[in-house]
Design an enzyme around this catalytic site. Structure first.
Site, PDB file in Angstrom:
ATOM      1  N   HIS A 718     -23.416  -6.799  22.667  1.00 33.94           N
ATOM      2  CA  HIS A 718     -22.612  -5.707  22.666  1.00 33.94           C
ATOM      3  C   HIS A 718     -20.995  -5.811  22.341  1.00 33.94           C
ATOM      4  CE1 HIS A 718     -21.732  -7.292  26.792  1.00 33.94           C
ATOM      5  NE2 HIS A 718     -20.537  -6.901  26.494  1.00 33.94           N
ATOM      6  N   THR A 720     -17.528  -4.944  23.596  1.00 34.14           N
ATOM      7  CA  THR A 720     -16.847  -4.663  24.564  1.00 34.14           C
ATOM      8  C   THR A 720     -15.565  -3.624  23.980  1.00 34.14           C
ATOM      9  OG1 THR A 720     -17.507  -6.619  25.906  1.00 34.14           O
ATOM     10  CG2 THR A 720     -15.335  -5.276  26.629  1.00 34.14           C
ATOM     11  N   HIS A 797     -14.923  -7.560  19.098  1.00 35.55           N
ATOM     12  CA  HIS A 797     -16.104  -8.496  18.795  1.00 35.55           C
ATOM     13  C   HIS A 797     -17.100  -8.232  19.343  1.00 35.55           C
ATOM     14  CE1 HIS A 797     -13.823 -10.419  22.014  1.00 35.55           C
ATOM     15  NE2 HIS A 797     -15.109 -10.976  22.305  1.00 35.55           N
ATOM     16  N   THR A 799     -20.099 -10.595  21.169  1.00 34.91           N
ATOM     17  CA  THR A 799     -20.720 -11.951  21.956  1.00 34.91           C
ATOM     18  C   THR A 799     -21.915 -12.452  21.619  1.00 34.91           C
ATOM     19  OG1 THR A 799     -18.788 -12.085  23.504  1.00 34.91           O
ATOM     20  CG2 THR A 799     -20.716 -13.780  23.841  1.00 34.91           C
TER      21      THR A 799
END
Length: 835
Positions: A718, A720, A797, A799
């Site tokens: 996902h 953030t 970004h 992860t």
């Protein structure tokens, strides 16, 4: 920069010129902004909008609609000041030199023998005040006159040590043709003529600090303005002088006796204004032909009554006869008496002539005393000679320049001097005064004490930066004076020097952050012009001789889009961006990299740093007409009145990021001044904004995608989309904001194109297309006092793994949002929404 508006394009090609065609898809404000950031000096603006011209002129940028090629040719070849309210162009055009001509706007000069000392084949031409006599040369759709003259050079010659006028003028004209003159010096008189009438309409008490001879005609119409200067040289001050003898030194090749007489009378007028705040009758005995009366009456309406056996053609009433002490009773109250009686020596024996002169001096003094003895509101200026005399200790000694330094000086007296103590002054002391002292200013009022005047509007142009003023007191005055226009020297140094040498003095230097003003505009000369109905074709250059113009109590403070606005903010960066770095994106690249944002894909579109603040900091020397502090403050209190243009409200953290980029820029350039300025602006931002950081977050906003084009081993990859530090009872408020922003969030055009190691053991995919929405939601949270976002820059970004992996590059791929949710860190999802 000058903007010359045309309805049709022209075939000619002009140097340093760009064409801008009005963009109908944008409003007038956006067109004005784009024009102001073009890099050439001349802008030919086609299919123009009148509103755009108005916006540019209010910004201090000269912009005028032209109707003919002749108008274009005239304005493109020289600089000018434009009164956009009255539609008058004041040219600063020295092309008249090609006619073997020098010009003056002082009539008395034309009555001297100056032409004997001009360059061979040259002539002198009188052009009237600010070139008013040249209006007939220009048959244009607007009023036009050439305000350029050589009076500044002629006056500089008079006060210089040079005697050879021809060589002096040759040198100065060559300097003028090659050396950068401060544009403000050329347009200042036009500015003052607009400034003071407008102030007097709104303010009963106006105080002017530091007037010089350049303003000696400007203030003749304003007797109520209280002047502060450097004070007078009093009779009692001669106690410091040693006795000397007659020197006999020639000052000027041509006769400047009229100039001396004019300065004496003007000194008396302004001294009278200071005492009585009204216009006097002017009586004059001797000093014929007094051609300079024409100049004084050309500027202001005065009544002159004169006595002299010779003609005085410009006097209101002239008595072609001698004046005797018994005639004093003819003189009225509320007046000035100028006594300039002295017999020419002719062929007389020196001793006999000297005796006559001394007798006349005593007679002159008797007339002066008799005049002042009765009545009221009187000032007298009387011609004296160096001799043993008893004089009132409070009388003012004048020694304005004259053709030769001999034995004459002048005494300025008022009724109070008549009753004061008298002191014996030896002849040698008076010779010492004559030989060594030149009165350099017609304004001899008392010095200004740097303190607040609650009932007055203070004007202090180029007067308070001198280091004989206490710097902290100057700052205190600017911070606390409710109504004023005060200038201080801007810190143009690279080593953050607190003071700089200028001519034979030192000046304190200042930055806008040195002041804590309330509702004051801090701008440049051209920015200030726009506030008073003027604009100029050339912005001030960063010469080191530049000043901040600080206007307190102006009703234009909240008109952020009109005055001291963001026009030209990117012009300097546009001018230099193709130098070493050879890319139009260099500024964007530097700003992102200096904030550790290494994803430069779309850097010119996805800004994480305020370009306005960044450019205003690093290039402040080139454009400080933009009042950065005011812009920040009005945004912080949500009182920004946007009239037009492409507007994007910045999140406070974007301003902080800009300061950090500017600090890194300053460090690389070894620019200590920009470094301090950037630090202080960052501190100011933190003062006016209540920024809190979620550096110890307990909730986060997550975005889950339908497709991830990379391999991953985390449970649910996902984005953030920001972290929060909130109490549990604030969760409903956060959910409400997410619901309000739902459409905007789901409309984000999100893409990815590569993976990288964020740090050891954290493998992530880049994300583009979310920053503008991130900063919008940041602003909404900020205004609702919800702590959102960390102190370090937000780097979006996804992860993918907590193992070290090889980086991958793919074709840019669009990511489809599946859901947006609010989750407690190390806890449960408390809210989830889908499109």
């Amino acid at each position: 920069m000058k903007v010359l508006a045309l309805r049709h394009s022209v075939a000619q090609v002009y140097a340093d010129t760009q064409v801008y065609v009005h963009d109908d898809t944008k409003d007038s404000y956006e067109n004005a902004f784009l024009i102001s950031n073009l890099t050439t000096h001349n802008i030919l603006y086609l299919n123009y909008s009148i509103k755009t011209l108005e916006i540019l002129n209010k910004s201090g940028i000269a912009a005028i609609a032209l109707q003919s090629l002749e108008e274009l040719f005239t304005l493109i070849r020289c600089n000018f000041t434009y009164d956009y309210e009255l539609d008058i162009i004041y040219l600063h055009d020295y092309s008249y030199y090609t006619n073997n001509e020098i010009r003056t706007d002082q009539h008395w000069i034309t009555k001297t023998n100056i032409e004997e000392y001009l360059l061979p084949g040259w002539k002198l031409t009188y052009v009237g005040y600010n070139g008013s006599e040249t209006r007939g040369h220009y048959n244009f759709s607007f009023k036009c006159q050439n305000a350029a003259t050589d009076d500044d050079l002629i006056i500089e010659y008079i006060y210089s040590e040079a005697l050879d006028f021809q060589n002096f003028m040759l040198k100065k004209i060559k300097e003028r043709m090659t050396t950068s003159l401060p544009i403000a010096r050329l347009s200042n008189r036009v500015f003052r003529d607009k400034l003071f009438p407008s102030l007097l309409k709104e303010h009963k008490n106006v105080v002017n600090v530091g007037p010089r001879n350049e303003s000696m005609f400007t203030f003749l119409n304003y007797p109520t303005i209280k002047q502060f200067s450097n004070g007078a040289y009093l009779v009692k001050d001669t106690i410091k002088l040693k006795q000397e003898r007659w020197l006999g030194k020639r000052i000027s090749q041509f006769d400047i006796g009229q100039y001396k007489n004019m300065l004496n009378v003007l000194t008396a007028i302004y001294y009278y204004y200071n005492l009585y705040k009204s216009k006097p009758i002017i009586y004059m005995i001797g000093s014929a032909p007094s051609y300079w009366i024409y100049d004084v009456r050309h500027y202001s309406d005065f009544f002159f009554e004169t006595w002299d056996p010779l003609d005085t053609p410009y006097s209101s009433i002239h008595h072609k006869e001698l004046f005797f002490i018994n005639d004093v009773k003819k003189l009225k109250d509320n007046s000035i008496l100028y006594i300039d009686i002295r017999t020419d020596r002719g062929n007389a024996d020196w001793k006999k002539w000297r005796k006559t002169v001394e007798e006349q001096t005593i007679n002159n003094l008797d007339i002066a005393y008799e005049y002042l003895r009765t009545g009221k509101a009187k000032v007298c200026c009387v011609k004296m000679t160096a001799m043993d005399l008893e004089l009132p200790i409070s009388a003012k000694l004048l020694h304005h320049p004259t053709t030769e330094i001999r034995s004459e000086f002048y005494l300025l007296l008022d009724t109070w001097d008549l009753t004061n103590i008298r002191r014996f002054i030896p002849k040698g002391v008076l010779y010492s005064f004559i030989n060594n002292i030149i009165t350099e200013n017609v304004f001899i009022q008392q010095p200004f004490k740097v303190k607040v005047l609650n009932d007055s509007y203070i004007v202090a142009l180029y007067a308070l930066s001198n280091d004989f003023n206490n710097r902290s007191e100057v700052i205190k005055l600017i911070n606390n004076q409710k109504q004023s226009l005060i200038t201080v020297r801007i810190n143009n140094t690279f080593k953050d020097e607190p003071k700089v040498g200028f001519k034979n003095i030192y000046d304190w230097t200042f930055l806008p952050t040195d002041f804590d003003t309330k509702e004051a505009i801090i701008t440049s000369y051209d920015g200030c012009l726009g506030l008073f109905g003027l604009s100029i074709s050339l912005a001030s250059k960063p010469t080191g001789n530049n000043h901040l113009f600080i206007l307190s109590g102006t009703d234009k403070y909240y008109k952020l889009d009109q005055f001291a606005n963001h026009t030209s903010i990117s012009r300097r960066s546009h001018q230099i961006r193709f130098s070493e770095s050879a890319t139009s994106y260099s500024g964007y690249i530097f700003r992102d990299l200096s904030n550790n944002n290494f994803n430069l894909i779309g850097t010119n579109i996805e800004n994480s740093v305020s370009g306005h603040v960044y450019n205003a900091l690093i290039y402040y020397r080139y454009n400080y007409s933009f009042d950065l502090k005011r812009w920040i403050y009005l945004h912080s209190i949500d009182k920004v009145d946007i009239e037009g243009g492409k507007y994007y409200e910045l999140a406070p953290i974007e301003l902080i990021y800009a300061c950090r980029s500017a600090k890194e820029f300053a460090t690389l350039q070894d620019d200590l001044t920009v470094l301090r300025y950037s630090n202080e602006i960052e501190n100011y931002i933190n003062t006016v904004y209540s920024i809190t950081y979620a550096d110890d977050p307990n909730y986060f906003i997550g975005i889950q995608f339908r497709n991830i084009p990379y391999k991953y081993d985390v449970k649910i990859p996902h984005l953030t989309f920001g972290v929060l530090h909130i109490s549990d009872n604030m969760v409903p408020d956060v959910i409400d904001i997410l619901k309000i922003m739902k459409n905007e969030l789901f409309k984000m055009d999100i893409t990815t194109s590569y993976t990288y190691m964020l740090s050891d053991g954290i493998y992530v995919a880049n994300v583009s297309g979310v920053l503008s929405t991130y900063f919008k939601i940041y602003n909404v949270f900020y205004k609702n006092q919800i702590t959102f976002g960390q102190s370090r820059m937000f780097i979006p970004h996804i992860t993918l793994s907590f193992n070290n992996m090889r980086t991958v590059r793919i074709e840019t791929t669009k990511l489809q949002i599946k859901s947006i949710y609010l989750r407690k860190i190390k806890g449960d999802t408390v809210f989830d929404m889908v499109e």
